[in-house]
Design a protein around this motif. Structure first.
Motif, PDB file in Angstrom:
ATOM      1  N   PHE A   1      -3.547   1.870   2.886  1.00 32.36           N
ATOM      2  CA  PHE A   1      -4.077   1.454   4.185  1.00 32.36           C
ATOM      3  C   PHE A   1      -5.062   2.493   4.662  1.00 32.36           C
ATOM      4  CE2 PHE A   1      -3.898   1.616   8.841  1.00 32.36           C
ATOM      5  CZ  PHE A   1      -4.104   0.287   9.164  1.00 32.36           C
ATOM      6  N   SER A   2      -6.070   2.038   5.397  1.00 29.58           N
ATOM      7  CA  SER A   2      -6.992   2.974   6.048  1.00 29.58           C
ATOM      8  C   SER A   2      -7.185   2.558   7.489  1.00 29.58           C
ATOM      9  CB  SER A   2      -8.342   2.956   5.331  1.00 29.58           C
ATOM     10  OG  SER A   2      -9.269   3.703   6.094  1.00 29.58           O
ATOM     11  N   THR A   3      -7.188   3.547   8.393  1.00 28.84           N
ATOM     12  CA  THR A   3      -7.478   3.243   9.805  1.00 28.84           C
ATOM     13  C   THR A   3      -8.911   2.734   9.952  1.00 28.84           C
ATOM     14  OG1 THR A   3      -8.128   5.551  10.116  1.00 28.84           O
ATOM     15  CG2 THR A   3      -5.864   4.969  10.713  1.00 28.84           C
ATOM     16  N   LYS A   4      -9.747   3.006   8.957  1.00 29.10           N
ATOM     17  CA  LYS A   4     -11.139   2.542   9.016  1.00 29.10           C
ATOM     18  C   LYS A   4     -11.305   1.156   8.381  1.00 29.10           C
ATOM     19  CE  LYS A   4     -12.679   7.324   8.290  1.00 29.10           C
ATOM     20  NZ  LYS A   4     -11.468   7.781   7.520  1.00 29.10           N
ATOM     21  N   GLY A   5     -10.217   0.592   7.868  1.00 26.91           N
ATOM     22  CA  GLY A   5     -10.307  -0.708   7.204  1.00 26.91           C
ATOM     23  C   GLY A   5     -10.820  -0.561   5.783  1.00 26.91           C
ATOM     24  N   GLY A   6     -10.874  -1.678   5.082  1.00 26.18           N
ATOM     25  CA  GLY A   6     -11.466  -1.669   3.746  1.00 26.18           C
ATOM     26  C   GLY A   6     -10.517  -1.281   2.629  1.00 26.18           C
ATOM     27  N   LYS A   7      -9.254  -0.958   2.970  1.00 27.75           N
ATOM     28  CA  LYS A   7      -8.289  -0.709   1.886  1.00 27.75           C
ATOM     29  C   LYS A   7      -7.267  -1.851   1.889  1.00 27.75           C
ATOM     30  CE  LYS A   7      -9.065   4.145   0.902  1.00 27.75           C
ATOM     31  NZ  LYS A   7      -9.881   4.790   1.960  1.00 27.75           N
ATOM     32  N   GLY A   8      -5.966  -1.538   1.726  1.00 34.31           N
ATOM     33  CA  GLY A   8      -4.985  -2.613   1.615  1.00 34.31           C
ATOM     34  C   GLY A   8      -4.387  -2.993   2.962  1.00 34.31           C
TER      35      GLY A   8
ATOM     36  N   GLY B   1       4.317  -5.096   1.605  1.00 31.40           N
ATOM     37  CA  GLY B   1       5.012  -5.541   0.402  1.00 31.40           C
ATOM     38  C   GLY B   1       4.090  -5.916  -0.737  1.00 31.40           C
ATOM     39  N   SER B   2       2.806  -5.579  -0.628  1.00 30.22           N
ATOM     40  CA  SER B   2       1.874  -5.941  -1.710  1.00 30.22           C
ATOM     41  C   SER B   2       2.297  -5.296  -3.033  1.00 30.22           C
ATOM     42  CB  SER B   2       0.440  -5.528  -1.359  1.00 30.22           C
ATOM     43  OG  SER B   2       0.330  -4.125  -1.241  1.00 30.22           O
ATOM     44  N   ILE B   3       2.912  -4.111  -2.948  1.00 29.52           N
ATOM     45  CA  ILE B   3       3.285  -3.416  -4.192  1.00 29.52           C
ATOM     46  C   ILE B   3       4.359  -4.192  -4.958  1.00 29.52           C
ATOM     47  CG2 ILE B   3       5.134  -1.915  -3.271  1.00 29.52           C
ATOM     48  CD1 ILE B   3       3.643   0.397  -4.887  1.00 29.52           C
ATOM     49  N   LEU B   4       5.160  -5.006  -4.234  1.00 27.70           N
ATOM     50  CA  LEU B   4       6.174  -5.842  -4.886  1.00 27.70           C
ATOM     51  C   LEU B   4       5.566  -7.189  -5.298  1.00 27.70           C
ATOM     52  CD1 LEU B   4       9.159  -6.156  -5.717  1.00 27.70           C
ATOM     53  CD2 LEU B   4       9.620  -7.001  -3.399  1.00 27.70           C
TER      54      LEU B   4
ATOM     55  N   GLY C   1      -0.602  -1.481   9.414  1.00 28.01           N
ATOM     56  CA  GLY C   1      -1.246  -2.763   9.136  1.00 28.01           C
ATOM     57  C   GLY C   1      -0.551  -3.969   9.744  1.00 28.01           C
ATOM     58  N   GLN C   2       0.566  -3.738  10.441  1.00 23.77           N
ATOM     59  CA  GLN C   2       1.322  -4.868  11.020  1.00 23.77           C
ATOM     60  C   GLN C   2       1.049  -4.991  12.527  1.00 23.77           C
ATOM     61  OE1 GLN C   2       3.126  -7.016   9.146  1.00 23.77           O
ATOM     62  NE2 GLN C   2       2.443  -5.840   7.376  1.00 23.77           N
ATOM     63  N   ASP C   3       1.136  -6.221  13.035  1.00 20.67           N
ATOM     64  CA  ASP C   3       1.025  -6.473  14.474  1.00 20.67           C
ATOM     65  C   ASP C   3       2.448  -6.476  15.033  1.00 20.67           C
ATOM     66  OD1 ASP C   3       0.789  -7.425  17.021  1.00 20.67           O
ATOM     67  OD2 ASP C   3      -0.421  -9.189  16.482  1.00 20.67           O
ATOM     68  N   VAL C   4       2.834  -5.331  15.607  1.00 25.65           N
ATOM     69  CA  VAL C   4       4.228  -5.164  16.014  1.00 25.65           C
ATOM     70  C   VAL C   4       4.623  -6.154  17.116  1.00 25.65           C
ATOM     71  CG1 VAL C   4       3.831  -3.298  17.676  1.00 25.65           C
ATOM     72  CG2 VAL C   4       6.019  -3.410  16.462  1.00 25.65           C
ATOM     73  N   SER C   5       3.646  -6.662  17.867  1.00 23.51           N
ATOM     74  CA  SER C   5       3.970  -7.632  18.934  1.00 23.51           C
ATOM     75  C   SER C   5       4.504  -8.938  18.349  1.00 23.51           C
ATOM     76  CB  SER C   5       2.735  -7.905  19.799  1.00 23.51           C
ATOM     77  OG  SER C   5       1.802  -8.697  19.094  1.00 23.51           O
ATOM     78  N   LYS C   6       4.264  -9.162  17.048  1.00 17.31           N
ATOM     79  CA  LYS C   6       4.752 -10.396  16.405  1.00 17.31           C
ATOM     80  C   LYS C   6       6.049 -10.174  15.643  1.00 17.31           C
ATOM     81  CE  LYS C   6       0.366 -12.825  16.143  1.00 17.31           C
ATOM     82  NZ  LYS C   6      -0.892 -12.235  15.673  1.00 17.31           N
ATOM     83  N   LEU C   7       6.578  -8.944  15.685  1.00 15.55           N
ATOM     84  CA  LEU C   7       7.793  -8.622  14.928  1.00 15.55           C
ATOM     85  C   LEU C   7       8.990  -8.500  15.876  1.00 15.55           C
ATOM     86  CD1 LEU C   7       6.362  -5.916  12.462  1.00 15.55           C
ATOM     87  CD2 LEU C   7       6.377  -8.396  12.190  1.00 15.55           C
ATOM     88  N   THR C   8      10.199  -8.596  15.303  1.00 18.28           N
ATOM     89  CA  THR C   8      11.435  -8.461  16.088  1.00 18.28           C
ATOM     90  C   THR C   8      12.131  -7.167  15.703  1.00 18.28           C
ATOM     91  OG1 THR C   8      11.672 -10.860  15.979  1.00 18.28           O
ATOM     92  CG2 THR C   8      13.627  -9.619  16.670  1.00 18.28           C
ATOM     93  N   ASP C   9      12.568  -6.424  16.711  1.00 12.43           N
ATOM     94  CA  ASP C   9      13.282  -5.176  16.433  1.00 12.43           C
ATOM     95  C   ASP C   9      14.695  -5.501  15.950  1.00 12.43           C
ATOM     96  OD1 ASP C   9      14.539  -2.742  16.329  1.00 12.43           O
ATOM     97  OD2 ASP C   9      13.936  -2.103  18.347  1.00 12.43           O
ATOM     98  N   CYS C  10      14.908  -5.337  14.641  1.00 13.60           N
ATOM     99  CA  CYS C  10      16.226  -5.584  14.034  1.00 13.60           C
ATOM    100  C   CYS C  10      16.838  -4.273  13.556  1.00 13.60           C
ATOM    101  CB  CYS C  10      16.099  -6.583  12.873  1.00 13.60           C
ATOM    102  SG  CYS C  10      15.717  -8.270  13.417  1.00 13.60           S
ATOM    103  N   SER C  11      16.530  -3.183  14.239  1.00  8.71           N
ATOM    104  CA  SER C  11      17.022  -1.868  13.795  1.00  8.71           C
ATOM    105  C   SER C  11      18.542  -1.812  13.742  1.00  8.71           C
ATOM    106  CB  SER C  11      16.500  -0.768  14.723  1.00  8.71           C
ATOM    107  OG  SER C  11      15.087  -0.768  14.737  1.00  8.71           O
ATOM    108  N   ASP C  12      19.206  -2.643  14.548  1.00  8.40           N
ATOM    109  CA  ASP C  12      20.673  -2.554  14.546  1.00  8.40           C
ATOM    110  C   ASP C  12      21.332  -3.194  13.321  1.00  8.40           C
ATOM    111  OD1 ASP C  12      20.188  -5.117  15.478  1.00  8.40           O
ATOM    112  OD2 ASP C  12      20.978  -4.738  17.496  1.00  8.40           O
ATOM    113  N   VAL C  13      20.540  -3.731  12.385  1.00  9.38           N
ATOM    114  CA  VAL C  13      21.147  -4.170  11.113  1.00  9.38           C
ATOM    115  C   VAL C  13      21.186  -3.028  10.083  1.00  9.38           C
ATOM    116  CG1 VAL C  13      20.249  -6.512  11.495  1.00  9.38           C
ATOM    117  CG2 VAL C  13      19.099  -5.017   9.848  1.00  9.38           C
TER     118      VAL C  13
END
Ligand code: HEM
Ligand SMILES: [Ca+2]
Length: 333
Positions: free
Chosen positions: A53-60, A65-68, A271-283
């Motif tokens: 990932f790059s903060t400037k864009g242009g990488k992955g 999970g692209s590596i998987l 690279g993720q939009d955290v506003s679209k994710l759910t905090d499931c840390s308690d699992v």
């Protein structure tokens, strides 16, 4: 809080479906809950995925999970040598889990390290969309890289020098298969199943020998038989830009695990939009405590420390009794 049909409680009902995945990971990937080879490599995999990932864009796409999902492409990169072991082990479990590749890779890292005494409970956010493409080559730092290029790569991905050093607490539960392929599973510290600050101490001890026949690219002399020291870890421990951050973690379990937890939360959301994710840390399971304090390996003392940070006092540590140990390889490597 919601009580799930499986009996556990969580802040968000949407997280209930993850408890069976945690059980699946423990059973089918981590040998019933061990801090072994698979747990270690699940953590390494989360880094090699996210750092594309790059903060400037242009990488992955970062922690996607692209590596998987695109393992045939990313495994061919030089810095990913040996990563196929863990992508091969994870793939069938990933398919069974029903998660996106990004959620799977980053949940597996959190569950895996919870099997290591002393590890923090990592945060876990659920709902990463499927990755769209493989990351490009040359985003993962190599042990042969110099400090300037390592820090430049971390900065490009959004990490400061102290954050880079905090991420390297990971090398407290790490071993190398590929640096010297003749001695797979050679640990970076003498406590490879404990998430302690031993690695920050041992990287500073005077080097004496190589665990294999000769020094390999990216390897420098290590203090203990059976132990490997990466050139990159050693240079970061000695460089004026990072030496004090390195030394500051020695015997500071709470500081180290807190810094690691914070920076892992950032890394696992690149690279993720955290506003679209759910905090499931308690699992995420809780690890057993590490009682500490750490000690010098037997026969070592402060006289063996190559102290590169002069502005901080060096912690006073006891020495394990007996003759200098030989560090055993990680089983199954
Ligand atoms: C300067 C940056 C880094 C370099 C140059 C580096 C390099 C390496 C190398 C060469 C190995 C051994 C691979 C092998 O021969 O099998 C390794 C192992 C490992 N690395 Fe790093 N690493 C870096 C940062 C990180 C970070 C940020 C993490 C996680 C947050 C991480 C986690 C691990 C783990 C857990 C292992 C052990 C894997 C196992 O035992 O199977 N590393 N690293
Ligand atoms: Ca350790």
């Amino acid at each position: 809080a919601t009580t799930c049909s499986t009996g556990q409680t969580t802040a968000h009902a949407a997280c209930c479906s993850l408890f069976p995945v945690v059980d699946l990971l423990q059973k089918e990937l981590f040998d019933g809950g061990e801090c072994g080879e698979e747990a270690h490599s699940a953590l390494r995999l989360s880094f090699h995925d996210a750092i594309g990932f790059s903060t400037k864009g242009g990488k992955g796409g970062g922690a996607d999970g692209s590596i998987l999902a695109f393992n045939k492409t990313e495994n061919a990169f030089h810095a990913n040598a040996g990563i196929d072991d863990i992508t091969d082990r994870q793939f069938p479990v990933f398919v069974k889990s029903g998660l996106s590749a990004g959620d799977f890779v980053h949940l597996a890292a959190a569950v895996g390290i919870a099997n290591c005494a002393g590890a923090p409970s990592l945060l876990f956010f659920s709902g990463r969309p499927p990755p769209v493409a493989a990351a490009p080559d040359l985003t993962v730092p190599e042990p042969t890289d110099d400090v300037t290029s390592i820090l430049a790569r971390f900065a490009d991905a959004g990490f400061s020098p102290p954050e880079a050093i905090a991420l390297l607490a990971s090398h407290t539960i790490a071993a190398a298969d590929q640096v010297d392929p003749s001695i797979p599973g050679t640990p970076f510290d003498s406590t490879v199943t404990t998430f302690d600050s031993q690695v920050f101490l041992e990287v500073l001890l005077k080097g004496k020998s190589f665990p294999g026949a000769t020094g390999q690219p990216g390897e420098v002399l290590s203090p203990l038989a059976g132990e490997m020291r990466l050139q990159s870890d050693f240079r970061l421990s000695q460089d004026p830009r990072t030496a004090c951050f390195w030394q500051a973690f020695i015997n500071q379990q709470s500081l180290m695990t807190f810094a690691f937890k914070l920076v892992m939360a950032k890394m696992q959301l690149l690279g993720q939009d955290v506003s679209k994710l759910t905090d499931c840390s308690d699992v995420v399971p809780k690890s057993t405590a590490f009682s500490g304090p750490i000690k010098y390996p037997a026969s070592f003392s402060q006289a063996d420390v190559q102290q590169a940070c002069q502005i901080l006092p060096f912690p006073s540590l006891a020495t394990v009794a007996g003759p200098a140990p030989t560090v055993a390889p990680v089983p199954g490597s």
